[in-house]
Design a protein around this motif. Structure first.
Motif, PDB file in Angstrom:
ATOM      1  N   ARG A 166      59.886  61.295   9.592  1.00 48.77           N
ATOM      2  CA  ARG A 166      59.728  60.673   8.263  1.00 48.77           C
ATOM      3  C   ARG A 166      60.966  59.844   7.921  1.00 48.77           C
ATOM      4  O   ARG A 166      60.864  58.725   7.423  1.00 48.77           O
ATOM      5  N   PHE A 167      62.145  60.407   8.178  1.00 49.41           N
ATOM      6  CA  PHE A 167      63.376  59.648   7.913  1.00 49.41           C
ATOM      7  C   PHE A 167      63.464  58.414   8.816  1.00 49.41           C
ATOM      8  O   PHE A 167      63.931  57.361   8.391  1.00 49.41           O
ATOM      9  N   GLU A 168      63.000  58.554  10.054  1.00 49.72           N
ATOM     10  CA  GLU A 168      63.024  57.386  10.953  1.00 49.72           C
ATOM     11  C   GLU A 168      62.122  56.274  10.419  1.00 49.72           C
ATOM     12  O   GLU A 168      62.485  55.098  10.458  1.00 49.72           O
ATOM     13  N   ASP A 169      60.968  56.657   9.906  1.00 47.05           N
ATOM     14  CA  ASP A 169      60.058  55.657   9.320  1.00 47.05           C
ATOM     15  C   ASP A 169      60.697  54.985   8.107  1.00 47.05           C
ATOM     16  O   ASP A 169      60.622  53.770   7.936  1.00 47.05           O
ATOM     17  N   ALA A 170      61.315  55.793   7.254  1.00 44.06           N
ATOM     18  CA  ALA A 170      61.950  55.246   6.042  1.00 44.06           C
ATOM     19  C   ALA A 170      63.043  54.258   6.442  1.00 44.06           C
ATOM     20  O   ALA A 170      63.213  53.207   5.824  1.00 44.06           O
ATOM     21  N   ARG A 171      63.761  54.607   7.488  1.00 43.57           N
ATOM     22  CA  ARG A 171      64.851  53.726   7.935  1.00 43.57           C
ATOM     23  C   ARG A 171      64.328  52.351   8.315  1.00 43.57           C
ATOM     24  O   ARG A 171      64.916  51.333   7.986  1.00 43.57           O
ATOM     25  N   LYS A 172      63.190  52.332   9.028  1.00 43.76           N
ATOM     26  CA  LYS A 172      62.620  51.045   9.447  1.00 43.76           C
ATOM     27  C   LYS A 172      62.283  50.191   8.231  1.00 43.76           C
ATOM     28  O   LYS A 172      62.562  49.004   8.197  1.00 43.76           O
ATOM     29  N   ARG A 173      61.665  50.804   7.233  1.00 44.11           N
ATOM     30  CA  ARG A 173      61.266  50.040   6.045  1.00 44.11           C
ATOM     31  C   ARG A 173      62.469  49.571   5.239  1.00 44.11           C
ATOM     32  O   ARG A 173      62.423  48.518   4.623  1.00 44.11           O
ATOM     33  N   MET A 174      63.518  50.400   5.197  1.00 47.35           N
ATOM     34  CA  MET A 174      64.646  50.032   4.328  1.00 47.35           C
ATOM     35  C   MET A 174      65.587  49.024   4.988  1.00 47.35           C
ATOM     36  O   MET A 174      66.446  48.463   4.326  1.00 47.35           O
ATOM     37  N   ASN A 175      65.402  48.778   6.286  1.00 46.48           N
ATOM     38  CA  ASN A 175      66.441  48.043   7.004  1.00 46.48           C
ATOM     39  C   ASN A 175      66.322  46.527   6.845  1.00 46.48           C
ATOM     40  O   ASN A 175      66.268  45.784   7.832  1.00 46.48           O
ATOM     41  N   GLU A 176      66.274  46.069   5.597  1.00 35.79           N
ATOM     42  CA  GLU A 176      66.243  44.638   5.285  1.00 35.79           C
ATOM     43  C   GLU A 176      67.400  44.320   4.355  1.00 35.79           C
ATOM     44  O   GLU A 176      67.776  45.136   3.516  1.00 35.79           O
ATOM     45  N   ASN A 177      67.911  43.129   4.502  1.00 31.56           N
ATOM     46  CA  ASN A 177      69.155  42.756   3.826  1.00 31.56           C
ATOM     47  C   ASN A 177      68.915  42.085   2.462  1.00 31.56           C
ATOM     48  O   ASN A 177      68.408  40.965   2.409  1.00 31.56           O
ATOM     49  N   PRO A 178      69.309  42.723   1.362  1.00 31.27           N
ATOM     50  CA  PRO A 178      69.144  42.081   0.051  1.00 31.27           C
ATOM     51  C   PRO A 178      70.222  41.038  -0.242  1.00 31.27           C
ATOM     52  O   PRO A 178      70.064  40.226  -1.158  1.00 31.27           O
ATOM     53  N   LEU A 179      71.321  41.068   0.530  1.00 29.05           N
ATOM     54  CA  LEU A 179      72.447  40.168   0.239  1.00 29.05           C
ATOM     55  C   LEU A 179      71.984  38.713   0.333  1.00 29.05           C
ATOM     56  O   LEU A 179      71.316  38.329   1.291  1.00 29.05           O
ATOM     57  N   GLY A 180      72.360  37.931  -0.674  1.00 30.90           N
ATOM     58  CA  GLY A 180      71.909  36.541  -0.730  1.00 30.90           C
ATOM     59  C   GLY A 180      70.740  36.372  -1.694  1.00 30.90           C
ATOM     60  O   GLY A 180      70.336  35.248  -1.993  1.00 30.90           O
ATOM     61  N   SER A 181      70.220  37.498  -2.198  1.00 33.77           N
ATOM     62  CA  SER A 181      69.248  37.398  -3.299  1.00 33.77           C
ATOM     63  C   SER A 181      69.981  36.902  -4.542  1.00 33.77           C
ATOM     64  O   SER A 181      69.373  36.422  -5.497  1.00 33.77           O
ATOM     65  N   GLY A 186      67.963  33.861  -6.017  1.00 35.29           N
ATOM     66  CA  GLY A 186      68.449  33.199  -4.808  1.00 35.29           C
ATOM     67  C   GLY A 186      69.637  32.322  -5.164  1.00 35.29           C
ATOM     68  O   GLY A 186      70.147  32.385  -6.286  1.00 35.29           O
ATOM     69  N   SER A 187      70.089  31.514  -4.200  1.00 34.29           N
ATOM     70  CA  SER A 187      71.317  30.746  -4.401  1.00 34.29           C
ATOM     71  C   SER A 187      71.108  29.277  -4.116  1.00 34.29           C
ATOM     72  O   SER A 187      70.368  28.923  -3.195  1.00 34.29           O
ATOM     73  N   PRO A 188      71.768  28.401  -4.876  1.00 33.63           N
ATOM     74  CA  PRO A 188      71.714  26.962  -4.571  1.00 33.63           C
ATOM     75  C   PRO A 188      72.624  26.582  -3.401  1.00 33.63           C
ATOM     76  O   PRO A 188      72.537  25.483  -2.889  1.00 33.63           O
ATOM     77  N   PHE A 189      73.519  27.506  -3.000  1.00 33.84           N
ATOM     78  CA  PHE A 189      74.385  27.216  -1.841  1.00 33.84           C
ATOM     79  C   PHE A 189      73.583  27.383  -0.553  1.00 33.84           C
ATOM     80  O   PHE A 189      72.609  28.143  -0.506  1.00 33.84           O
ATOM     81  N   ASN A 190      74.051  26.712   0.475  1.00 35.42           N
ATOM     82  CA  ASN A 190      73.357  26.749   1.766  1.00 35.42           C
ATOM     83  C   ASN A 190      73.758  28.023   2.538  1.00 35.42           C
ATOM     84  O   ASN A 190      74.404  27.956   3.573  1.00 35.42           O
ATOM     85  N   ILE A 191      73.387  29.176   2.008  1.00 40.72           N
ATOM     86  CA  ILE A 191      73.780  30.437   2.642  1.00 40.72           C
ATOM     87  C   ILE A 191      72.874  30.745   3.833  1.00 40.72           C
ATOM     88  O   ILE A 191      71.765  30.226   3.925  1.00 40.72           O
ATOM     89  N   ASP A 192      73.371  31.602   4.717  1.00 41.07           N
ATOM     90  CA  ASP A 192      72.564  32.036   5.870  1.00 41.07           C
ATOM     91  C   ASP A 192      72.364  33.548   5.777  1.00 41.07           C
ATOM     92  O   ASP A 192      73.218  34.322   6.196  1.00 41.07           O
ATOM     93  N   ARG A 193      71.252  33.922   5.230  1.00 35.07           N
ATOM     94  CA  ARG A 193      70.997  35.355   5.019  1.00 35.07           C
ATOM     95  C   ARG A 193      70.692  36.069   6.329  1.00 35.07           C
ATOM     96  O   ARG A 193      70.855  37.287   6.421  1.00 35.07           O
ATOM     97  N   HIS A 194      70.231  35.320   7.306  1.00 35.18           N
ATOM     98  CA  HIS A 194      69.988  35.946   8.616  1.00 35.18           C
ATOM     99  C   HIS A 194      71.305  36.360   9.260  1.00 35.18           C
ATOM    100  O   HIS A 194      71.383  37.403   9.901  1.00 35.18           O
TER     101      HIS A 194
END
Ligand code: ARG
Length: 442
Positions: A166-181, A186-194
């Motif tokens: 169950r924790f492994e499944d949760a980890r997969k779902r949570m593993n996305e980066n909010p930084l750059g939101s 979002g941002s008017p700067f040419n940021i690279d969220r990847h």
């Protein structure tokens, strides 16, 4: 205002994640040409100094800077001057805290999975020690049918195995980066969220900036799994409490996991098991606290969400202690084999075996066999003996077709050994379960 607003005493635990996020962000800003390479270098050097200060215990955590994000930034300004102000370009505390908290929960989830695997290993080792040890299996906490202690322990290995996945499944779902939101849009700067996603070990950036700063379901999901896991721990803890009573006397905890009483010298109290059982309350409470905080919040960020951290920190601290204590108890406990076996023989625990024998050998419908067996139990009870101690003549008075062969199924050994169906308690099957788990856990 400061008293209600300040969170540094709680969120200072996010310092490592906060600095990791800032270093990734500064490097990305420089590569995208949003800040100069020199500025990024100065910022990175300053952040490394701060890591050293925090590790050395010399970092000044200050309430006037409210939270971990502003404490780090304020200190960075003291260390490197105005360049520090460039770090917050194309970023907000809203995406910053969402990122920090995800990283923290992800780390804890990884740690919890490792702890669960350790507990499983300890249980498998003990199950192997006790693969043939008979004990009563219970339903309603009344003796039901003989099982082996190894089989009983392996039941928990299954539960903790599901907890880990169950924790492994949760980890997969949570593993996305909010930084750059950024703040929400979002941002008017040419940021690279990847790029920041990769640097921080995320699989990808979150796809919607509003969701990125608003979502805490990664925390809720992890708390839900923690609560289920704590429920499993509390069941095993409860059994340890029962098994260690002199009345049961099935197991003995090691001295290090037993406590005495200040007044009653004979006591060996299972305090650790009781506390594991009780930690469930805190963990369940944390889940209720955070689901209630998040309920009905309009998008995007609201300060309510600062209240997400205390329950999560407390729940994972409790789960950590509970898993560690349980693993220690399991590793050290010893079973009283005679006591367990004697209990397995009492309580007419082979009554089902008698009924099954009548079905198999006399072709009796099970309901009739159940009736005859009930009469046999009553007779044995009246004579103060166990089923296997009834004379053949007595048994034949109840059912003329019964032969000497019936005694071969009336012992707890025979009863357990006969349960060869897949997943059954026969030591043959239990050893297969043990082997399977040893391979998984290797
Ligand atoms: N300390 C805050 C929290 O934990 C950080 C985000 C603050 N954002 C804001 N817009 N006030 O949620």
């Amino acid at each position: 205002m400061q008293a209600i607003n300040v969170s540094i005493e709680v969120d200072k635990r996010l310092w490592a994640q906060d600095i990791a996020g800032s270093r990734a962000h500064a490097a990305m800003l420089a590569r995208q040409g949003i800040i100069s390479a020199e500025a990024a270098q100065e910022i990175d050097a300053g952040l490394q100094t701060i890591i050293g200060e925090i590790e050395a215990g010399t970092f000044p955590f200050r309430a006037e800077y409210e939270d971990i994000h502003m404490n780090v930034e304020a200190r960075l300004r003291e260390l490197i001057g105005a360049t520090a102000g460039r770090l917050h370009t194309a970023r907000s505390r809203n995406d910053q805290v969402a990122t920090d908290f995800r990283l923290w929960v992800r780390d804890r989830v990884d740690y919890t999975i490792a702890q669960l695997r350790d507990l499983q290993k300890a249980l498998v080792t003990r199950a192997e020690d006790y693969a043939d040890a008979l004990m009563p299996g219970f339903t309603h906490l009344q003796p039901a049918q003989p099982v082996t202690f190894g089989h009983h322990l392996m039941a928990y290995v299954e539960m903790f195995g599901r907890d880990a996945t169950r924790f492994e499944d949760a980890r997969k779902r949570m593993n996305e980066n909010p930084l750059g939101s950024a703040a929400l849009a979002g941002s008017p700067f040419n940021i690279d969220r990847h790029m920041t996603a990769e640097a921080l070990g995320f699989d990808r950036p979150t796809a919607n900036s509003l969701d990125g700063v608003s979502d805490r379901d990664f925390a809720l999901e992890s708390l839900s799994h923690a609560a289920i896991c704590a429920g499993h721990l509390s069941r095993l803890a409860e059994e340890i409490v029962i098994w260690t009573t002199p009345q049961f006397g099935f197991i003995r905890l090691s001295d290090s996991f037993s406590t005495g009483s200040s007044i009653m010298p004979q006591k060996r109290n299972p305090d650790a098991a009781e506390l594991v059982r009780a930690k469930t309350g805190r963990i369940n409470g944390a889940l209720i606290a955070l689901t209630t905080v998040m309920k009905g919040l309009p998008l995007a960020y609201s300060k309510d969400m600062q209240e997400d951290k205390p329950p999560v920190f407390e729940a994972f601290e409790s789960l950590d202690l509970a898993l560690a204590a349980m693993t220690g108890m399991v590793r050290d406990l010893s079973a009283n084999l005679e006591r367990m076996k004697a209990a397995a023989s009492s309580g007419f625990s082979t009554a089902t075996d008698l009924a099954d024998w009548l079905v198999r050998n006399l072709n009796m419908p099970f309901r009739d066999a159940h009736h005859v067996t009930g009469a046999a139990v009553k007779l044995a009870e009246g004579q103060g003996v166990d089923l296997s101690q009834l004379s053949l003549a007595d048994l034949q008075k109840l059912e003329a077709g019964i032969t000497e062969d019936v005694y071969s199924v009336l012992t707890p050994e025979a009863s357990a050994a006969s349960r060869l169906s897949y997943g059954g308690t026969s030591p043959v099957r239990v050893r297969e379960q043990i082997q399977r788990w040893k391979e998984i856990l290797a």
